[in-house]
Write a protein that holds these residues in place. Structure first.
Motif, PDB file in Angstrom:
ATOM      1  N   UNK A 117       1.208  -1.208   0.195  1.00 39.61           N
ATOM      2  CA  UNK A 117      -0.265  -0.193  -0.003  1.00 39.61           C
ATOM      3  C   UNK A 117       0.695   1.441   0.125  1.00 39.61           C
ATOM      4  N   UNK A 118       1.044   2.159  -1.036  1.00 35.77           N
ATOM      5  CA  UNK A 118       1.376   3.036  -0.681  1.00 35.77           C
ATOM      6  C   UNK A 118       1.170   4.709   0.361  1.00 35.77           C
ATOM      7  N   UNK A 119       2.654   4.534   0.620  1.00 29.79           N
ATOM      8  CA  UNK A 119       2.277   5.453   1.816  1.00 29.79           C
ATOM      9  C   UNK A 119       3.139   6.500   0.960  1.00 29.79           C
ATOM     10  N   UNK A 120       1.844   8.037   1.510  1.00 28.74           N
ATOM     11  CA  UNK A 120       2.702   9.653   0.647  1.00 28.74           C
ATOM     12  C   UNK A 120       3.243   9.928   2.018  1.00 28.74           C
ATOM     13  N   UNK A 121       3.630  10.879   2.027  1.00 29.26           N
ATOM     14  CA  UNK A 121       4.856  11.635   3.387  1.00 29.26           C
ATOM     15  C   UNK A 121       5.490  12.863   2.848  1.00 29.26           C
ATOM     16  N   UNK A 122       4.461  14.357   3.597  1.00 29.88           N
ATOM     17  CA  UNK A 122       5.239  15.325   3.363  1.00 29.88           C
ATOM     18  C   UNK A 122       5.810  15.779   4.063  1.00 29.88           C
ATOM     19  N   UNK A 123       6.539  17.135   4.152  1.00 27.80           N
ATOM     20  CA  UNK A 123       7.293  17.528   5.305  1.00 27.80           C
ATOM     21  C   UNK A 123       8.551  16.816   5.727  1.00 27.80           C
ATOM     22  N   UNK A 124       9.593  17.657   6.228  1.00 26.44           N
ATOM     23  CA  UNK A 124      11.095  16.830   5.697  1.00 26.44           C
ATOM     24  C   UNK A 124      11.184  16.537   7.271  1.00 26.44           C
ATOM     25  N   UNK A 125      10.980  17.160   8.337  1.00 25.63           N
ATOM     26  CA  UNK A 125      10.754  16.123   9.729  1.00 25.63           C
ATOM     27  C   UNK A 125       9.647  14.762  10.188  1.00 25.63           C
ATOM     28  N   UNK A 126       8.777  15.134   9.102  1.00 26.86           N
ATOM     29  CA  UNK A 126       8.151  14.119   9.170  1.00 26.86           C
ATOM     30  C   UNK A 126       8.968  12.565   8.211  1.00 26.86           C
TER      31      UNK A 126
END
Length: 200
Positions: free
Chosen positions: A62-71
């Protein structure tokens, strides 16, 4: 495999350091922000805010999309079990210095860019330069007590290094901060960091 969406900014370089340090397989997608590529319908599906960096992890079905460098740093630390200790007190030290880099130092560095290029306001630029040097002075004091920000090399160092690298000339012009410079040389000489800084 991870798709990594980025551009040549300190913020955009930060996840590259973690990806390289962890040895995670990834493909880099450089976005031309001046051409509005961060606002394309395709990218907005990954990050509705339209800002870099972002990743899409295709591992696990399942594709997991994450933004924000700290996250992204935290996600990769949890995924790989690297660069973020399990001990609560030690972990808190890493997070404290990481957030100092992300919420105090990085925005101040961005304000220098904005005030000089967009506002063309010398007084504002000088104010933010002095503020940044003050923050970096705190990091220098800390690094006089420890080789790395949280004791051992980790997320905090990866959070700060791209910002420092972009403001190296300002720090050198100011003078002093020998411990910060020693730290930067040590971080910058790491093979994974060299590869990451060349990627973006």
């Amino acid at each position: 495999m991870i798709d990594f969406y980025t551009a040549g900014t300190g913020n955009g370089r930060r996840p590259a350091l973690m990806l390289e340090e962890c040895g995670v397989a990834y493909t880099t997608h450089q976005l031309d922000l001046m051409k509005g590529e961060g606002r394309s319908p395709e990218f907005l599906k990954i990050n509705p805010i339209g800002a870099i960096p972002a990743i899409v992890d295709h591992d696990g079905g399942k594709d997991v999309a994450i933004a924000q460098s700290g996250a992204i740093l935290l996600y990769l630390a949890e995924k790989t079990g690297k660069f973020l200790p399990k001990d609560a007190a030690t972990k808190a030290a890493h997070l404290q210095w990481m957030l100092f880099a992300l919420t105090d130092i990085a925005p101040t560095s961005s304000a220098i860019f904005y005030s000089s290029t967009k506002l063309k306001d010398q007084a504002a630029q000088t104010f933010f330069e002095e503020r940044l040097l003050g923050f970096l002075g705190h990091a220098d004091q800390r690094l006089g007590q420890s080789d790395y920000l949280a004791g051992e090399y980790g997320l905090a160092d990866m959070a700060l290094y791209p910002v420092y690298d972009g403001r190296r000339a300002l720090v050198e012009a100011k003078g002093g901060m020998a411990d910060l410079k020693r730290w930067a040389d040590a971080v910058g000489s790491r093979p994974a960091v060299k590869r990451a800084m060349a990627v973006v």
